[in-house]
Motif scaffolding. Sequence first.
Motif, PDB file in Angstrom:
ATOM      1  N   MET A 166      29.974  66.264   3.443  1.00 24.55           N
ATOM      2  CA  MET A 166      31.168  67.039   3.113  1.00 24.55           C
ATOM      3  C   MET A 166      30.858  67.948   1.939  1.00 24.55           C
ATOM      4  SD  MET A 166      34.941  65.686   2.513  1.00 24.55           S
ATOM      5  CE  MET A 166      34.716  64.730   1.067  1.00 24.55           C
ATOM      6  N   LYS A 167      30.553  69.152   2.288  1.00 27.24           N
ATOM      7  CA  LYS A 167      30.253  70.084   1.218  1.00 27.24           C
ATOM      8  C   LYS A 167      31.156  71.291   1.339  1.00 27.24           C
ATOM      9  CE  LYS A 167      25.500  68.973   0.310  1.00 27.24           C
ATOM     10  NZ  LYS A 167      24.205  69.524   0.025  1.00 27.24           N
ATOM     11  N   LEU A 227      26.892  65.069   7.228  1.00 29.10           N
ATOM     12  CA  LEU A 227      27.217  64.046   6.242  1.00 29.10           C
ATOM     13  C   LEU A 227      28.140  63.002   6.848  1.00 29.10           C
ATOM     14  CD1 LEU A 227      27.522  66.189   3.060  1.00 29.10           C
ATOM     15  CD2 LEU A 227      25.903  64.362   3.508  1.00 29.10           C
ATOM     16  N   TYR A 255      31.375  54.181   3.595  1.00 28.10           N
ATOM     17  CA  TYR A 255      31.116  55.597   3.279  1.00 28.10           C
ATOM     18  C   TYR A 255      30.387  55.729   1.955  1.00 28.10           C
ATOM     19  CZ  TYR A 255      34.215  56.963   6.958  1.00 28.10           C
ATOM     20  OH  TYR A 255      34.771  57.155   8.172  1.00 28.10           O
ATOM     21  N   GLU A 306      19.650  66.381   1.334  1.00 29.37           N
ATOM     22  CA  GLU A 306      21.095  66.562   1.248  1.00 29.37           C
ATOM     23  C   GLU A 306      21.574  67.662   2.184  1.00 29.37           C
ATOM     24  OE1 GLU A 306      19.328  67.289  -1.730  1.00 29.37           O
ATOM     25  OE2 GLU A 306      19.239  65.220  -2.424  1.00 29.37           O
ATOM     26  N   ASP A 318      35.926  64.204   4.777  1.00 30.82           N
ATOM     27  CA  ASP A 318      35.036  63.230   5.411  1.00 30.82           C
ATOM     28  C   ASP A 318      35.866  62.375   6.373  1.00 30.82           C
ATOM     29  OD1 ASP A 318      36.174  61.003   4.150  1.00 30.82           O
ATOM     30  OD2 ASP A 318      34.717  60.997   2.526  1.00 30.82           O
TER      31      ASP A 318
END
Lengths: 574, 322
Positions: free
Chosen positions: A1-2, A19, A200, A88, A476
């Motif tokens: 989650m970016k 992610l 998570y 990442e 997310d």
Amino acid sequence: MKRFRGAALRPALAIALALGLLAPFAASAQDSSPSPTDGVIRSPTRQEIHAELQAAFAETDEPAQNTEGVYVTGVTSDLQSVNPYLVESSPSLDVVGLVYEGLYNSDPRTGEPIPTALADYWEISPDRLTYTFYLNKDARWHDGVDVTAEDVAFSLEALSNPATGSAYTGAFNEAVDSWQVIDQDTIQIVAKEPRFTFLYDIQGLFIVPKHIWENVPFEEWATDPGSTGQDPARIIGTGPYRFNSWLQGQEISLVRNEDYYEHKPNFREYLIRIYPDAEAQFNAFLNGDIDAIGLEPEQVQVVENTDGLSWQSWPERGFVYYEFNLDPSVPLFQDKRVRQAFMWALDRESIVNDIMRGFGEVATGTHPEISPGYAPDRMTTKYTYDPERAKQLLAEAGWTDTNGNGTVDKDGQEMSFEFLYASGSPTNDTLVAYLQDAWRQVGIDMQPRALDLPTLIESTTSNNEWRMAMYGFGWDATFIQDVMFGCDQTPPVGFNDMKYCNPELDEIHDQAKREFDEEKRRELLIQASDIVNEEQPVGIITFSVAIGAYNDRVHNYHESAWGNQSYVGLWVEE
Amino acid sequence: MGRFIIRRLLLMIPLTVGVTFLTFGLMNLIPGSPYTNLRSNPRIRPSDIARLEEQLGLNRPWPVRYVEWLGDLLQGDLGRSMQNQVPVIDRISAVLPNTLLLTTTALIFSLVIAVPLGVYAAARHRSWFDRGTNLATVALWAIPNAWLAIMLVVLFSFKFKEWGLPSLPATGITSPRGGGDLMDRIKHLILPTISLGLIQIGIWSAYIRSSMLEALHSDFIRTARAKGLANRAVLFSHAFRNAFLPLVTLVGLSIPSLFGGAILIESVFAWNGMGLLALQAVEQRDYTLVMGTTLMFAVLTMLANLIADVLYGVLDPRVRVD
């Protein structure tokens, strides 16, 4: 989650998806009601889930007519590493996620955690602190060695040690209290808090082989040839693909793991080609070099008009929003009626149809269609296009045009400011031009300014000079939204650039995190959504619809908001 | 000559220091770090980012880091890429051959076309051929080569395919399926070479034309013609040989612009070369990789200039380079 650049950003969205993929799962297993006899929550078993998935895809999938094909996809940035703890970015996560596995996976249909990887099932103790994982006895490392609880314990140790250089270590150590090997095939992990989000929080827990890595000091992991890809013999995972080669800047090749314990992929080789940008990648797709790609709305027509190419779209977690600077030093947006006026002034139906070419959904509340918290009918206010209402709300808050210059003002201050957004997306440029025009109609004078993404993030997180900004984001799979609205989530901790703070909302989020009952959690999500919808610290313009295109030589293609599941039944013609 | 070369080589040292110092400073003044993107990931704690940046030594002032980088350089160490921890020298040597291949073929392509063009234009001074070439070369000069590249892709890759003609690949160095043989590589090289070379044609042919014109009006040409030599021999053996000399220098001086053009062309064609590597290094704030590619470009440019000067001295006895 970016964070990604708003309306039109495929790669960043992929990051969010990846992610989610990684952060395996959270819901179903834990939501299943505790056993009446002992209060333990048990996940379904690997065999049960496997049978269920096969049945689910059996209806739509045709049998593979060629299992020796090569599946080619593209990415727009090179790998960071092939060590699962040191990546990442989305392409890197996608690749390591095919070679290495965690204890669990996400359900391709719902995003919920399912035991399709290295755990056969798990149990959560009645106090919701101890997670007991029963390991997959069929799994072998790519070099044939058996996978044991010692490997898992070794991996936990590596991730918890800052010297390894993983960005996830901090979050991991905040969530995990301890772990203990019970026997060769059983391990217990103890959480610090009884939270449904625990699985998570230990995202990124891939299992690495102890026998390969135990002699490498943690501080040398990043530069080890088994991480940089320079020694393929040291890249040993358990996943459906073996690492084959990585030609820097050009191509990554994975080959099918012929000894995989479960459903083997229907193609022999998975090639990931590296492109400098989305245009080059799109050209390669049109030219038949790559088999599948994510699309921008404006590219759909081209694909539609090209023989041999098809596309699909599906709702997803991403959305486009604008945020207000609510720091006490900035008086402009302190009154919530002013913030609501911004939303009433927008014709979002027109944004979806004319700017996003139909690929979007007008947001009511903070949850997209695929979230359990999706409940547009339960929101107190449903913002429609009503500029008169917007003007009225501004007037009620004391903002009127006293000097006749077309811009509302209050106490000698004009409602005039800069609006920051990320450069590089034509859809965003059009959207911002529309926002400027729509707000001008109600007396708000906004001047757009496009910045490159690092500069934009710097501008909204490091000082109070900014007024409004636009971003893209994706929740997310827990859909708990404290990362954006929590009082303690201001930069550099979380995404609360706005410095919005509502203790009541924080309390609801906290309850949701501790709530293992799905129905009760859903109610909390809806309550939280209504508060944000009412107070408008951010304005969520639209939820995204993802578009994926593929070459017709690819069969059984399906993607979802929960990540690419091409490995389920996908096969490629020779 | 030897002393000249040594002096020029020594002069490269302060130049290198200057170039790298400026680049290092500028790169570090742009907002962001290799970890900027992590700053918006809620699963990653600020203390983690600080720790990772410290592990790369980014918490110290950039002039200090520059001196360290220079110290490592003296020991032949370019460091590791901050994005993927691969030694910078490995990343560069992986793609340098691709760029050298592309720039060399583009240079040859442009000279092979430009030289005859320029010579004939001068020989038929003020003819329609001359005027036409003149116009065409100015036009070529004015075309942005990234745009030209895209147009070539649209025509030769997409339209040709649509029309059922043999088309050329739009991107990459090899085809993903069963590619990699010589024919496949040559096919992939054609469009990038033309895109990069076509613009140079304008420059070269205009240059050759004017220096040919100058040569053609010299006394020794009149003598040659008076001796009754064939026009061809006069043009190529006498006039062109003279006109050719300044070209050597010009080719040397054009190397930087060739590399500059390669950055754009490599982006359009996803040609895995130095230009692309440098571009991505800047975007990702991969400081060590930026320094490595800058250094490589600077050294290649300086060497090309030096070789041009030396060659000039060798080819033209009237010029004494020391």
